[in-house]
Write an enzyme that holds these catalytic residues in place. Structure first.
Site, PDB file in Angstrom:
ATOM      1  N   CYS A  99       0.803  -1.225   0.000  1.00 39.85           N
ATOM      2  CA  CYS A  99       0.000   0.000   0.000  1.00 39.85           C
ATOM      3  C   CYS A  99       0.835   1.273   0.000  1.00 39.85           C
ATOM      4  O   CYS A  99       0.302   2.344  -0.251  1.00 39.85           O
ATOM      5  CB  CYS A  99      -0.934   0.003   1.217  1.00 39.85           C
ATOM      6  SG  CYS A  99      -2.102  -1.370   1.238  1.00 39.85           S
ATOM      7  N   HIS A 115      12.621   0.929   4.873  1.00 35.53           N
ATOM      8  CA  HIS A 115      12.392  -0.486   4.552  1.00 35.53           C
ATOM      9  C   HIS A 115      12.900  -1.337   5.707  1.00 35.53           C
ATOM     10  O   HIS A 115      14.075  -1.293   6.053  1.00 35.53           O
ATOM     11  CB  HIS A 115      13.126  -0.851   3.267  1.00 35.53           C
ATOM     12  CG  HIS A 115      12.546  -2.035   2.554  1.00 35.53           C
ATOM     13  ND1 HIS A 115      12.306  -3.247   3.181  1.00 35.53           N
ATOM     14  CD2 HIS A 115      12.139  -2.197   1.262  1.00 35.53           C
ATOM     15  CE1 HIS A 115      11.785  -4.095   2.296  1.00 35.53           C
ATOM     16  NE2 HIS A 115      11.666  -3.484   1.137  1.00 35.53           N
ATOM     17  N   HIS A 175      -1.504  19.768   7.006  1.00 32.96           N
ATOM     18  CA  HIS A 175      -2.420  18.700   6.591  1.00 32.96           C
ATOM     19  C   HIS A 175      -1.698  17.352   6.621  1.00 32.96           C
ATOM     20  O   HIS A 175      -0.512  17.257   6.273  1.00 32.96           O
ATOM     21  CB  HIS A 175      -2.969  18.965   5.186  1.00 32.96           C
ATOM     22  CG  HIS A 175      -3.561  20.335   5.019  1.00 32.96           C
ATOM     23  ND1 HIS A 175      -4.764  20.694   5.582  1.00 32.96           N
ATOM     24  CD2 HIS A 175      -3.097  21.436   4.367  1.00 32.96           C
ATOM     25  CE1 HIS A 175      -5.022  21.958   5.275  1.00 32.96           C
ATOM     26  NE2 HIS A 175      -4.033  22.425   4.552  1.00 32.96           N
ATOM     27  N   HIS A 185      -2.390   6.940   5.324  1.00 32.34           N
ATOM     28  CA  HIS A 185      -2.967   5.836   4.568  1.00 32.34           C
ATOM     29  C   HIS A 185      -4.167   5.232   5.288  1.00 32.34           C
ATOM     30  O   HIS A 185      -4.077   4.833   6.446  1.00 32.34           O
ATOM     31  CB  HIS A 185      -1.904   4.760   4.340  1.00 32.34           C
ATOM     32  CG  HIS A 185      -2.451   3.452   3.856  1.00 32.34           C
ATOM     33  ND1 HIS A 185      -3.296   3.354   2.769  1.00 32.34           N
ATOM     34  CD2 HIS A 185      -2.281   2.186   4.320  1.00 32.34           C
ATOM     35  CE1 HIS A 185      -3.616   2.085   2.586  1.00 32.34           C
ATOM     36  NE2 HIS A 185      -3.010   1.364   3.519  1.00 32.34           N
ATOM     37  N   HIS A 192     -14.186   5.661   5.377  1.00 35.45           N
ATOM     38  CA  HIS A 192     -15.639   5.497   5.490  1.00 35.45           C
ATOM     39  C   HIS A 192     -16.312   5.471   4.120  1.00 35.45           C
ATOM     40  O   HIS A 192     -17.146   4.606   3.839  1.00 35.45           O
ATOM     41  CB  HIS A 192     -16.216   6.642   6.325  1.00 35.45           C
ATOM     42  CG  HIS A 192     -17.691   6.560   6.552  1.00 35.45           C
ATOM     43  ND1 HIS A 192     -18.603   7.211   5.750  1.00 35.45           N
ATOM     44  CD2 HIS A 192     -18.422   5.901   7.496  1.00 35.45           C
ATOM     45  CE1 HIS A 192     -19.824   6.964   6.182  1.00 35.45           C
ATOM     46  NE2 HIS A 192     -19.742   6.184   7.241  1.00 35.45           N
ATOM     47  N   ASN A 198     -10.460   0.900   2.016  1.00 33.99           N
ATOM     48  CA  ASN A 198      -9.009   0.888   1.828  1.00 33.99           C
ATOM     49  C   ASN A 198      -8.735   0.687   0.335  1.00 33.99           C
ATOM     50  O   ASN A 198      -8.881  -0.416  -0.190  1.00 33.99           O
ATOM     51  CB  ASN A 198      -8.380  -0.247   2.647  1.00 33.99           C
ATOM     52  CG  ASN A 198      -6.873  -0.300   2.494  1.00 33.99           C
ATOM     53  OD1 ASN A 198      -6.285   0.356   1.649  1.00 33.99           O
ATOM     54  ND2 ASN A 198      -6.235  -1.108   3.328  1.00 33.99           N
TER      55      ASN A 198
END
Length: 522
Positions: A244, A323, A407, A411, A440, A444
């Site tokens: 993702c 990573h 802001h 994710h 909502h 995802n």
């Protein structure tokens, strides 16, 4: 006599003394307000300290310059004339240094615009429909009950989208349907992007596509080249299996390519494919993605052309990638495999949130010095020194990233992810509103979720000139990646924002994953 029963006057005094300070104490909320303003005052003092110190120095220089005799200035000019060689050499060095700096400094990368795909209404999937369909697919009673609980507490609405093939009874997870899903989401986002920007596909010199679980031949990037007839020398890349957070990785790759190739556009397409990656077994750790992942895609247009600065929305400031794949637990915490019945799915480890927290800590340790004001770095350094050198029992100082960003695009991987970052970064509900509302409304959507969140902020009219945006995402491997953007103007939403028909309904208040108007207390 009753005199022995009543407490003596001396005994009453301590009680009065003990209660007096509590009446004089400030309420907790006033103490927190005072602490907030003290910290804010400290921040402004340190931030403008150099200016405050320079002002008296400049005043002294001006006063001294006013007292300078014209004869002294004439003598200085004569001195320079007699040292012409030195002046020329110094000037040449300055010109050479300025030229080298101009040629070697990183070229600015501008985000001209972006678009997010919105699926047609007939692909919406309500909870009851989802469970009824799952029952027909042969899930056990325990698996169905588990999915029901996950759905109810997921923070998802009943307006998220599943692909066409998964609406069929029985589901049709065929290669043809997977290709159809990929084409509909990618081409839908790209059509909107090209229409909004007026850029012709032939002008695109760099194409980066990321999708973790669906990598057909020809590739997804080749499908785009074929559809839009991109030019033959386009630099195309297809990133797979990177989770993702691959959307930020794709941005990083496009940025590096734009540093090499002058005067061109780069398009970054981020998506995930659900059709062939639905899990039909009963292992609980592999059922969670079924409940959370939904249809989505984003397309981003980047440019290194100076002329595009006037119309661009943002400039890219930093990309920080972390990573943790060298650690076995981190490597295995999000793992695609087959269960005991040979059914393929993605398993999520119970250690996932702890591993994500560790990856976040490493990421912000690198990001902090790049974005945090000096006042926060000073506090962090002071805490570290006192802990290391003096063995002081002090808690590690958590920098206030609210001073670095206006802001936050976190994710939308699930409620737990958003809750954890809200807590660890000490954010306010308004800072995670875009993430919760994206989860909502759209679920995802994997690597594209951070773009739905930015679209939400734009639709609300919250992004102003000079604002800084932090996009942060987590992915298998295990990875934590950040991108920092700077708003070049007061940003208006794109013509085809996915929030067009519903932005007035948001934000909705959620309690335990339920909208408050439907939530019932047991």
């Amino acid at each position: 006599m009753n005199g022995g029963i009543a407490p003596p006057p001396a005994a009453a005094a301590p009680t009065e003394a003990a209660t007096t300070p509590s009446h004089r104490r400030l309420p907790d909320f006033l103490q927190s307000v005072n602490l907030k303003y003290v910290k804010l005052g400290y921040h402004y003092l340190i931030t403008h300290l150099i200016t405050l110190l320079l002002l008296p120095l400049m005043a002294v220089i001006v006063l001294e310059a006013g007292r300078t005799d014209p004869e002294d200035l004439r003598q200085l000019w004569l001195h320079l004339q007699y040292n012409l060689v030195s002046v020329l050499v110094l000037s040449a060095v300055l010109v050479f240094g300025a030229t080298v700096y101009a040629l070697t400094r990183p070229r600015p990368v501008f985000l001209v615009d972006f678009a997010c795909y919105k699926a047609p209404d007939h692909l919406k999937v309500g909870f009851q429909e989802f469970l009824r369909h799952s029952a027909l697919c042969g899930f056990s009673h325990d698996a169905l009950e588990f999915q029901r609980k996950i759905l109810e507490r997921s923070g998802l609405s009943e307006e998220t989208y599943c692909p066409e093939g998964m609406h069929a009874i029985p589901p049709e997870p065929t290669m043809a349907n997977a290709r159809a899903e990929a084409e509909s989401v990618m081409f839908g986002a790209l059509d909107s992007l090209f229409a909004a920007t007026g850029v012709k596909p032939k002008d695109v010199g760099i194409l980066v596509v990321n999708c973790s679980l669906f990598n057909p031949t020809p590739s997804l990037s080749a499908m785009i080249v074929n559809r839009y007839k991109l030019r033959g020398n386009v630099r195309s890349f297809n990133l797979g299996g990177m989770g993702c957070s691959a959307g930020v990785i794709a941005i990083d790759l496009a940025r590096d390519m734009l540093q090499v190739h002058r005067g061109t556009y780069a398009v970054v397409v981020s998506t995930e494919n659900i059709t062939q990656n639905w899990y039909f077994g009963n292992r609980k750790s592999m059922l969670i993605p079924n409940c959370l992942f939904r249809v989505g895609c984003s397309a981003v247009l980047l440019s290194n052309r100076g002329a595009d600065r006037r119309r661009a929305k943002y400039s890219l400031k930093h990309v920080v990638r972390t990573h943790k794949g060298a650690d076995d637990k981190a490597f295995n915490c999000v793992y695609q495999e087959q269960d005991s019945e040979g059914k393929t799915g993605v398993s999520l480890s119970k250690d996932l949130m702890a591993i994500a927290g560790g990856a976040l800590k490493t990421n912000i340790t690198t990001l902090g010095p790049l974005v945090l004001p000096f006042s926060e770095q000073l506090l962090f350094f002071a805490t570290l020194v006192s802990k290391k050198l003096f063995n002081a029992k002090v808690k590690p100082y958590i920098p206030d990233f609210k001073l670095a960003f206006e802001h936050f695009c976190i994710h939308a991987g699930g409620r737990a992810v958003i809750d954890e970052l809200e807590k660890n970064l000490q954010l306010q509900p308004v800072h995670v509103e875009a993430s919760r509302m994206t989860l909502h409304r759209f679920g995802n959507t994997s690597s594209s979720s951070i773009w739905y969140e930015l679209a939400y902020m734009e639709a609300k009219g919250r992004v102003r000139r000079g604002d800084r945006i932090w996009q942060i995402a987590f992915g298998s491997g295990f990875k934590c990646n950040s991108a920092v953007w700077h708003a070049l103007r007061n940003v208006k939403p794109s013509p085809s924002t996915p929030w067009d028909d519903c932005i007035d309904r948001y934000p909705v208040e959620l309690v335990d994953g339920f909208p408050t108007h439907t939530h019932t207390h047991k």
